[in-house]
Motif scaffolding. Structure first.
Motif, PDB file in Angstrom:
ATOM      1  N   MET A  34       0.858  -1.180   0.000  1.00  0.00           N
ATOM      2  CA  MET A  34       0.000   0.000   0.000  1.00  0.00           C
ATOM      3  C   MET A  34       0.896   1.233   0.000  1.00  0.00           C
ATOM      4  O   MET A  34       2.062   1.152   0.373  1.00  0.00           O
ATOM      5  CB  MET A  34      -0.902   0.000   1.241  1.00  0.00           C
ATOM      6  CG  MET A  34      -1.748  -1.257   1.386  1.00  0.00           C
ATOM      7  SD  MET A  34      -2.735  -1.276   2.907  1.00  0.00           S
ATOM      8  CE  MET A  34      -1.455  -1.482   4.157  1.00  0.00           C
ATOM      9  N   ALA A  35       0.351   2.396  -0.398  1.00  0.00           N
ATOM     10  CA  ALA A  35       1.192   3.588  -0.485  1.00  0.00           C
ATOM     11  C   ALA A  35       0.406   4.857  -0.225  1.00  0.00           C
ATOM     12  O   ALA A  35      -0.726   5.004  -0.693  1.00  0.00           O
ATOM     13  CB  ALA A  35       1.860   3.681  -1.852  1.00  0.00           C
ATOM     14  N   ALA A  36       1.005   5.779   0.532  1.00  0.00           N
ATOM     15  CA  ALA A  36       0.519   7.142   0.703  1.00  0.00           C
ATOM     16  C   ALA A  36       1.598   8.063   0.151  1.00  0.00           C
ATOM     17  O   ALA A  36       2.744   8.023   0.598  1.00  0.00           O
ATOM     18  CB  ALA A  36       0.249   7.445   2.174  1.00  0.00           C
ATOM     19  N   ILE A  37       1.237   8.889  -0.818  1.00  0.00           N
ATOM     20  CA  ILE A  37       2.223   9.694  -1.542  1.00  0.00           C
ATOM     21  C   ILE A  37       2.451  11.034  -0.841  1.00  0.00           C
ATOM     22  O   ILE A  37       1.502  11.735  -0.494  1.00  0.00           O
ATOM     23  CB  ILE A  37       1.767   9.930  -2.989  1.00  0.00           C
ATOM     24  CG1 ILE A  37       1.648   8.586  -3.716  1.00  0.00           C
ATOM     25  CG2 ILE A  37       2.726  10.840  -3.729  1.00  0.00           C
ATOM     26  CD1 ILE A  37       1.026   8.696  -5.086  1.00  0.00           C
ATOM     27  N   THR A  38       3.718  11.388  -0.650  1.00  0.00           N
ATOM     28  CA  THR A  38       4.084  12.663  -0.035  1.00  0.00           C
ATOM     29  C   THR A  38       4.449  13.727  -1.061  1.00  0.00           C
ATOM     30  O   THR A  38       4.259  14.917  -0.829  1.00  0.00           O
ATOM     31  CB  THR A  38       5.298  12.480   0.886  1.00  0.00           C
ATOM     32  OG1 THR A  38       6.396  11.961   0.107  1.00  0.00           O
ATOM     33  CG2 THR A  38       4.990  11.512   2.030  1.00  0.00           C
ATOM     34  N   ALA A  39       5.010  13.292  -2.199  1.00  0.00           N
ATOM     35  CA  ALA A  39       5.464  14.232  -3.226  1.00  0.00           C
ATOM     36  C   ALA A  39       5.451  13.551  -4.575  1.00  0.00           C
ATOM     37  O   ALA A  39       5.710  12.345  -4.679  1.00  0.00           O
ATOM     38  CB  ALA A  39       6.873  14.732  -2.916  1.00  0.00           C
ATOM     39  N   VAL A  40       5.155  14.322  -5.592  1.00  0.00           N
ATOM     40  CA  VAL A  40       5.210  13.827  -6.973  1.00  0.00           C
ATOM     41  C   VAL A  40       6.516  14.326  -7.578  1.00  0.00           C
ATOM     42  O   VAL A  40       6.779  15.533  -7.604  1.00  0.00           O
ATOM     43  CB  VAL A  40       4.000  14.312  -7.784  1.00  0.00           C
ATOM     44  CG1 VAL A  40       4.077  13.809  -9.212  1.00  0.00           C
ATOM     45  CG2 VAL A  40       2.702  13.857  -7.126  1.00  0.00           C
ATOM     46  N   VAL A  41       7.345  13.395  -8.028  1.00  0.00           N
ATOM     47  CA  VAL A  41       8.704  13.722  -8.451  1.00  0.00           C
ATOM     48  C   VAL A  41       8.864  13.485  -9.948  1.00  0.00           C
ATOM     49  O   VAL A  41       8.498  12.432 -10.465  1.00  0.00           O
ATOM     50  CB  VAL A  41       9.735  12.867  -7.689  1.00  0.00           C
ATOM     51  CG1 VAL A  41      11.163  13.315  -8.024  1.00  0.00           C
ATOM     52  CG2 VAL A  41       9.486  12.930  -6.184  1.00  0.00           C
ATOM     53  N   ALA A  42       9.388  14.482 -10.649  1.00  0.00           N
ATOM     54  CA  ALA A  42       9.742  14.326 -12.067  1.00  0.00           C
ATOM     55  C   ALA A  42      11.205  13.918 -12.127  1.00  0.00           C
ATOM     56  O   ALA A  42      12.103  14.738 -11.947  1.00  0.00           O
ATOM     57  CB  ALA A  42       9.516  15.632 -12.825  1.00  0.00           C
ATOM     58  N   GLN A  43      11.448  12.624 -12.313  1.00  0.00           N
ATOM     59  CA  GLN A  43      12.821  12.126 -12.361  1.00  0.00           C
ATOM     60  C   GLN A  43      12.896  10.954 -13.310  1.00  0.00           C
ATOM     61  O   GLN A  43      11.891  10.359 -13.704  1.00  0.00           O
ATOM     62  CB  GLN A  43      13.295  11.712 -10.960  1.00  0.00           C
ATOM     63  CG  GLN A  43      12.577  10.505 -10.374  1.00  0.00           C
ATOM     64  CD  GLN A  43      13.225  10.039  -9.076  1.00  0.00           C
ATOM     65  OE1 GLN A  43      14.453   9.886  -8.987  1.00  0.00           O
ATOM     66  NE2 GLN A  43      12.409   9.840  -8.055  1.00  0.00           N
ATOM     67  N   ASN A  44      14.137  10.628 -13.689  1.00  0.00           N
ATOM     68  CA  ASN A  44      14.392   9.412 -14.457  1.00  0.00           C
ATOM     69  C   ASN A  44      15.722   8.843 -13.983  1.00  0.00           C
ATOM     70  O   ASN A  44      16.217   9.225 -12.915  1.00  0.00           O
ATOM     71  CB  ASN A  44      14.366   9.686 -15.967  1.00  0.00           C
ATOM     72  CG  ASN A  44      15.320  10.791 -16.391  1.00  0.00           C
ATOM     73  OD1 ASN A  44      16.362  11.013 -15.756  1.00  0.00           O
ATOM     74  ND2 ASN A  44      14.979  11.509 -17.457  1.00  0.00           N
ATOM     75  N   THR A  45      16.303   7.943 -14.741  1.00  0.00           N
ATOM     76  CA  THR A  45      17.542   7.314 -14.291  1.00  0.00           C
ATOM     77  C   THR A  45      18.724   8.279 -14.316  1.00  0.00           C
ATOM     78  O   THR A  45      19.775   7.990 -13.748  1.00  0.00           O
ATOM     79  CB  THR A  45      17.881   6.089 -15.163  1.00  0.00           C
ATOM     80  OG1 THR A  45      18.144   6.513 -16.502  1.00  0.00           O
ATOM     81  CG2 THR A  45      16.737   5.087 -15.149  1.00  0.00           C
ATOM     82  N   ARG A  46      18.551   9.429 -14.973  1.00  0.00           N
ATOM     83  CA  ARG A  46      19.633  10.409 -15.069  1.00  0.00           C
ATOM     84  C   ARG A  46      19.596  11.459 -13.968  1.00  0.00           C
ATOM     85  O   ARG A  46      20.596  12.130 -13.707  1.00  0.00           O
ATOM     86  CB  ARG A  46      19.578  11.089 -16.426  1.00  0.00           C
ATOM     87  CG  ARG A  46      19.966  10.179 -17.581  1.00  0.00           C
ATOM     88  CD  ARG A  46      19.696  10.838 -18.909  1.00  0.00           C
ATOM     89  NE  ARG A  46      20.337  10.145 -20.016  1.00  0.00           N
ATOM     90  CZ  ARG A  46      20.097  10.387 -21.289  1.00  0.00           C
ATOM     91  NH1 ARG A  46      19.207  11.319 -21.629  1.00  0.00           N
ATOM     92  NH2 ARG A  46      20.713   9.716 -22.238  1.00  0.00           N
ATOM     93  N   GLY A  47      18.435  11.655 -13.358  1.00  0.00           N
ATOM     94  CA  GLY A  47      18.382  12.658 -12.301  1.00  0.00           C
ATOM     95  C   GLY A  47      16.983  13.163 -12.030  1.00  0.00           C
ATOM     96  O   GLY A  47      16.013  12.785 -12.699  1.00  0.00           O
ATOM     97  N   VAL A  48      16.897  14.048 -11.042  1.00  0.00           N
ATOM     98  CA  VAL A  48      15.629  14.649 -10.638  1.00  0.00           C
ATOM     99  C   VAL A  48      15.488  16.000 -11.325  1.00  0.00           C
ATOM    100  O   VAL A  48      16.396  16.835 -11.283  1.00  0.00           O
ATOM    101  CB  VAL A  48      15.579  14.839  -9.105  1.00  0.00           C
ATOM    102  CG1 VAL A  48      14.315  15.593  -8.691  1.00  0.00           C
ATOM    103  CG2 VAL A  48      15.653  13.491  -8.400  1.00  0.00           C
TER     104      VAL A  48
END
Length: 293
Positions: A34-48
């Protein structure tokens, strides 16, 4: 009985870290995720690239929605973004009398990008660490929590593990992945009257995105049915296998993800053959992508 494990953390669109890694690790350990989300992050394998912290009251609503309906056997806390979210998490977990809490004090992504606002460090130390059954900092995170700039060695880790436990967590798992120059990766598990060295051969790979998330999540999934020591040992063994198999995946051009389901996927051909009633294993190929499954 299947254990229900809650992740409180941020997202990763490429699936290698945050709640995505937690859900995979919980599932691989046999738990219900189960999950409660604190932040939506735009990232990939190269970085945030950026992140947006959710409103603390909404984070609290997510946590309440889970606890009001589901038996929660363990909680893993990852990215918390800011002090107000930290305060909300602490209040809700205390109110719901949550147990088996594993805190991964996420501060910096693998790429070096910061995932925590400055005002959150003190809040984590004062509010979340004392709630935790196990806190799992890496060496840079340990420096931040202790306000030090240590010259790390195994002896320095032993001293710092004791100091970290004085912040209030029942157990400290101080991760030694950043301690380079050794063929072994050594973590220190420090708890009541004991310090245990957990060692595994160091794996040379760039596919190491989400290692901290995965390790702490695996511990959380195991804690309801195992001792802290056994949970840490089994979680580290699972992480080692996921790292060793990470090159089997082809995800991104930076720090790729671990192979969370390396054990399951190896059994899939035989399992699918048994389900189909053929008793034989086959290999199929996607005409579009040319990927074997």
């Amino acid at each position: 009985m299947t254990m229900n494990i809650l992740s409180i953390a941020g997202t990763d669109p490429t699936g290698g870290a945050g709640i995505h890694a937690d859900i995979k690790a919980f599932s691989a350990m046999g738990g219900y995720a189960m999950a409660a989300i604190t932040a939506v992050v735009a990232q990939n394998t190269r970085g945030v690239r950026s992140f947006v912290a959710l409103d603390p009251s909404f984070v609290g609503d997510q946590i309440d929605a889970v606890f009001d309906d589901v038996r929660v056997d363990a909680v893993k806390i990852g990215m918390v973004a800011n002090a107000r979210i930290v305060e909300t998490i602490a209040q809700r977990l205390y109110a719901h009398r949550a147990g088996n809490i594993v805190l991964d004090p996420v501060m910096v992504a693998k790429s070096g990008d910061h995932l925590l606002e400055p005002d959150a460090v003190a809040a984590i130390s004062e509010l979340l660490v004392p709630l935790a059954t196990v806190t799992t900092p890496n060496l840079p995170e340990a420096d931040v929590l202790l306000g030090t700039d240590a010259k790390w060695s195994l002896d320095a880790m032993r001293t710092s593990a004791v100091e970290l436990r004085q912040l209030g967590s029942e157990w400290i798992l101080l991760k030694g992945g950043h301690l380079h120059g050794s063929a072994q990766s050594v973590d220190l598990l420090h708890g009541p009257q004991t310090t245990i060295e957990l060692s595994a051969p160091r794996i040379r790979t760039r596919s190491d995105h989400g290692t901290g998330c995965t390790l702490s999540a695996a511990i959380a999934a195991l804690l309801p049915t195992c001792s802290v020591e056994d949970s840490a040992r089994m979680a580290k063994a699972y992480l080692h296998g996921a790292l060793a198999a990470s090159e089997d995946l082809d995800v991104g051009h930076g720090h790729g993800p671990l192979h969370h389901f390396h054990q399951l996927w190896r059994e899939l051909p035989r399992s699918l053959a048994e389900l189909s009633g053929t008793g034989e294993t086959t290999t199929t190929q996607s005409a579009e992508h040319g990927n074997s499954r």
